[in-house]
Design a protein around this motif. Sequence first.
Motif, PDB file in Angstrom:
ATOM      1  N   VAL A  60       0.820  -1.209   0.000  1.00  0.00           N
ATOM      2  CA  VAL A  60       0.000   0.000   0.000  1.00  0.00           C
ATOM      3  C   VAL A  60       0.861   1.270   0.000  1.00  0.00           C
ATOM      4  CG1 VAL A  60      -1.971  -1.116   1.119  1.00  0.00           C
ATOM      5  CG2 VAL A  60      -0.230   0.006   2.524  1.00  0.00           C
ATOM      6  N   PHE A  61       2.179   1.093   0.117  1.00  0.00           N
ATOM      7  CA  PHE A  61       3.097   2.231   0.220  1.00  0.00           C
ATOM      8  C   PHE A  61       4.269   2.012  -0.723  1.00  0.00           C
ATOM      9  CE2 PHE A  61       6.680   4.092   2.980  1.00  0.00           C
ATOM     10  CZ  PHE A  61       6.486   5.387   2.521  1.00  0.00           C
ATOM     11  N   GLU A  62       4.523   3.006  -1.564  1.00  0.00           N
ATOM     12  CA  GLU A  62       5.668   2.946  -2.460  1.00  0.00           C
ATOM     13  C   GLU A  62       6.553   4.145  -2.177  1.00  0.00           C
ATOM     14  OE1 GLU A  62       8.236   1.495  -4.087  1.00  0.00           O
ATOM     15  OE2 GLU A  62       6.584   0.324  -4.918  1.00  0.00           O
ATOM     16  N   VAL A  63       7.827   4.003  -2.461  1.00  0.00           N
ATOM     17  CA  VAL A  63       8.793   5.078  -2.290  1.00  0.00           C
ATOM     18  C   VAL A  63       9.510   5.282  -3.617  1.00  0.00           C
ATOM     19  CG1 VAL A  63      10.921   5.781  -1.103  1.00  0.00           C
ATOM     20  CG2 VAL A  63       9.116   4.602   0.168  1.00  0.00           C
ATOM     21  N   ILE A  64       9.786   6.542  -3.933  1.00  0.00           N
ATOM     22  CA  ILE A  64      10.601   6.903  -5.089  1.00  0.00           C
ATOM     23  C   ILE A  64      11.816   7.650  -4.542  1.00  0.00           C
ATOM     24  CG2 ILE A  64      10.762   8.192  -7.238  1.00  0.00           C
ATOM     25  CD1 ILE A  64       7.645   7.991  -7.365  1.00  0.00           C
ATOM     26  N   PHE A  65      12.987   7.092  -4.771  1.00  0.00           N
ATOM     27  CA  PHE A  65      14.231   7.707  -4.304  1.00  0.00           C
ATOM     28  C   PHE A  65      14.716   8.742  -5.308  1.00  0.00           C
ATOM     29  CE2 PHE A  65      19.011   7.379  -4.151  1.00  0.00           C
ATOM     30  CZ  PHE A  65      19.158   8.120  -2.990  1.00  0.00           C
TER      31      PHE A  65
END
Length: 143
Positions: A60-65
Motif C-alpha cells: 500500500v506504500f511505495e517510495v521513489i528515491f
Amino acid sequence: MDYLLGETFLRGLDTIDLEEMLHSKEFVGIYFGAHWCPPSRSFTTVLKNTYEEINNEEKVFEVIFVSFDGNEAAFERNYMDMPWCAIGYNDSRAKLFKQQFGITGIPTLVILNKKGEIITYDGRADVQSMRAECIEEWRNTQI
C-alpha cells in the motif's frame, strides 16, 4: 499522477511504469537522500524496515528515491540496497522534484496520496517516530 511524477521509474535493474508502480498503493513517498550524508544513511535503514513492515501483507506504500549523491557510481551504490523505486541519477526529473517540493535539506520524505495530493512534507519525522503506524496517521490526515 504522471503529470506530477513522470511515466517510468527504476526498480532494481529494471524499469517500471507509473501505473504498475501505483497499482493498489495508497501512498507514495518521495525520498530525497544521499549516501554521503550520515543522517540519510541512518534514515534509509529506518525507512526500509518501515516500508517492509507496512507492505508485509499488501503493498500500500511505495517510495521513489531522488538522489543527492555526488555521481552516478555513488547513486548506484546507495540505491543497490533499497527495495523501492528511484529515478535515475541523470534523470532531469531529479532537479524538477527538488524544486517542485522545495527541498533544501536531506533526508526528506514527502508523502503523497494516490491522487498526488501532498499529505506531509515531514514523512521522515512520521516514520522515525511512529514506524509502520505512520500509515494510519496518513490515512487520518486525508479525512
